[in-house]
Design an enzyme around this catalytic site. Structure first.
Site, PDB file in Angstrom:
ATOM      1  N   ARG A   1       0.855  -1.189   0.000  1.00  0.00           N
ATOM      2  CA  ARG A   1       0.000   0.000   0.000  1.00  0.00           C
ATOM      3  C   ARG A   1       0.887   1.233   0.000  1.00  0.00           C
ATOM      4  NH1 ARG A   1      -3.396  -2.833  -1.447  1.00  0.00           N
ATOM      5  NH2 ARG A   1      -5.498  -3.220  -0.646  1.00  0.00           N
TER       6      ARG A   1
ATOM      7  N   GLU B   1      -4.449   7.327  -5.217  1.00  0.00           N
ATOM      8  CA  GLU B   1      -4.617   6.633  -6.490  1.00  0.00           C
ATOM      9  C   GLU B   1      -6.010   6.908  -7.045  1.00  0.00           C
ATOM     10  OE1 GLU B   1      -3.810   2.473  -5.853  1.00  0.00           O
ATOM     11  OE2 GLU B   1      -1.835   2.867  -5.048  1.00  0.00           O
TER      12      GLU B   1
ATOM     13  N   HIS C   1      -0.952   0.347  -9.820  1.00  0.00           N
ATOM     14  CA  HIS C   1      -1.590  -0.622  -8.914  1.00  0.00           C
ATOM     15  C   HIS C   1      -2.066  -1.842  -9.725  1.00  0.00           C
ATOM     16  CE1 HIS C   1      -3.642  -0.997  -4.761  1.00  0.00           C
ATOM     17  NE2 HIS C   1      -3.392  -2.186  -5.273  1.00  0.00           N
TER      18      HIS C   1
END
Lengths: 340, 169
Positions: B68, B97, B116
């Protein structure tokens, strides 16, 4: 005085910032050492015509150049590849051609694996997307799980074997074709033997590890590429000219194959207007697979040590043109020239 | 590669069984040529990699993050990358994000960023969709699902699992 004291060694070309390693080996033995940056045959002859030994990387040591070398007894490659040298001419005049086949195989195998993973995980395309302000995991096209995918190896020499071991730890199934390696040996490495055609047809990732020779030059062309899966990637860390680049460009452009990762090109440095280089499904590195500071120090040390060995009357470790030993013309025991 | 790791919730015998050297957190920062971060995001781990941690690292080291973004203090990482406290970073995750693309971190030459995407393959997507739907069917059949996050609910007495479904006309 050392018996080597009158020997003259020439380094025809190099890309490193200092010559400490070479001086460190030759100076204590009183060997005269000269370094140059030769790019054509004339320059090579100008600096090396009277050399007792030549250390080289890429400078052209054609048959014509080699036949003009008056005293040279060893050409020692600062590397594994020797496609700048004419081995037959060396044999003909009695010069040992010596290379360093194993100095960087870990680096090349790591680089090949990094390129495979970069293709598999879309890393290079993702990085480009983020830099053009796109944040989307779907932006590099569909991806498949690496575990269970098929890595096809063309050639199963030292580098390919090291790539196979790395790929196995990612759960890839490895198949390989090499006309010079028995199937039994492949099986001992957990690799499935296959025909060349089967490797093209089955590979999700095709990694090429063959030497450049008249047989392998442009040996991967339109026909071979058409035999591949449309979802497959091609990885090349050996020599650019084994691929027909026009055919590869076409295949990448029209989706015959999904992508390619190349550390080597037909022409190096390339023409940067070359359309191949602007394709989004192509990753290019500048012939860097061999490189680490560790590998460079090792190859320079070993190339110089091979020269010293020959001057001492010992045979070097890796002779490319072994047939020179049978010719009766071997220059190895010639005394060095008297120099004032 | 030689692997060293630290994890306050894993015992030494597990490290040993995996051939991994059990190190302290500080040793991991100090020894790593490549530091890969694999912790859950919690109050304790949020911004737990800051300037102090980065300063313990080798200047030749790389930071890799696939867990993360918020476990790293991105301002500190930006500074560290900019002035050479560490050599580079490869990040699949960011604090925000999608990121503000004006974030100067994204324009550094020694940063590699993927959007991601580490979780993603067609296979992993098919697998997670199948499994999350199958968990629902298990419950409808009166079976316990495979991975209960809030497992103390089973003891709470309020558990709805065996409630009969509402008849719909």
């Amino acid at each position: 005085m050392n018996p080597e004291s009158k020997f003259n060694v020439v380094l025809t070309d190099y890309g490193w910032p200092d010559l400490n390693i070479e001086h460190g080996i030759f100076a204590p033995l009183g060997i005269n050492f000269t370094a140059a940056h030769c790019s054509d045959e004339e320059e090579v002859l100008r600096v090396a015509e009277d050399a007792d030994a030549i250390i080289t990387g890429y400078a052209p040591l054609s048959g014509k150049v080699i036949r003009s070398l008056r005293r040279c007894r060893i050409i020692s490659m600062n590397g594994a590849g020797f496609d700048n040298v004419d081995p037959e001419a060396a044999t003909e005049v009695g010069i040992l051609l010596v290379n360093c086949p194993d100095y960087c195989f870990e680096e090349v195998a790591d680089h090949a694996m990094a390129l495979i993973l970069s293709c598999a995980r879309g890393i290079f395309q993702y990085d480009r997307r983020v830099r053009s302000k796109i944040w989307d995991y779907k932006s590099a096209g569909p991806r498949e799980r690496i575990r269970g995918s098929i890595l096809g190896l063309l050639g199963f020499g030292r580098v390919a074997q090291a790539v196979a071991a790395r790929a196995a730890s990612f759960g890839m199934k490895v198949i390989a074709s090499d006309p010079f390696v028995p199937d039994e040996f492949l099986k001992t490495r957990g690799v499935q033997p296959a025909t060349r055609q089967e490797v093209f047809a089955a590979a999700d990732y095709l990694s090429i590890h063959v030497p450049l020779s008249p047989d392998t030059r442009k040996s991967i062309g339109k026909e071979e590429l058409s035999g591949m899966k449309a979802s497959a990637f091609i990885i090349n860390t050996c020599r650019g000219a084994v691929i027909d680049e026009q055919a590869l460009y076409g295949a990448l452009k029209n989706g015959t194959v999904r992508g390619a990762a190349l550390d080597v090109l037909e022409e190096e440095p390339p023409d940067f207007d070359y359309p191949l280089l602007s394709l989004d499904n192509l990753l290019v590195t500048p012939h860097a697979a061999f490189y680490s500071e560790d590998a460079m120090a090792e190859v320079r040390t070993r190339a110089a040590q091979q020269v010293v060995k020959v001057f001492k009357g010992e045979l070097p470790d890796h002779i490319v043109n072994r047939s020179v030993l049978e010719t009766g013309k071997l220059r190895m025991n010639v005394l060095p020239a008297q120099r004032s | 590669m030689r692997v060293v790791a630290c994890d306050p919730f894993i015992t030494s015998d597990v490290f040993q069984a995996r051939g991994v050297q059990h190190a302290t957190r500080q040793e991991t920062f100090a020894m790593a040529d490549y530091l890969s971060v694999h912790v859950p995001l919690t109050r304790e781990t949020r911004k737990s990699i800051g300037i102090q941690e980065l300063s313990m690292m080798k200047r030749s080291a790389f930071v890799i993050n696939t867990c993360r973004g918020a476990v790293i203090d991105e301002k500190a990482l930006y500074e560290a990358l900019k002035i050479g406290i560490v050599r580079g970073a490869a990040l699949d995750v960011l604090e925000d994000e999608p990121p503000d693309f004006a974030n100067p971190l994204l324009s550094l030459d020694n940063v590699l960023v993927t959007p991601h995407a580490a979780f993603y393959s067609e296979d992993s997507m098919a697998e997670v969709r199948s499994r999350s739907a199958q968990e629902v069917i298990k419950i409808f059949k009166g079976e316990l699902p495979d991975r209960i996050v809030n497992s103390k609910i089973v003891e709470s007495g309020k558990f709805r699992m065996t409630a009969a479904s509402v008849s719909r006309s």
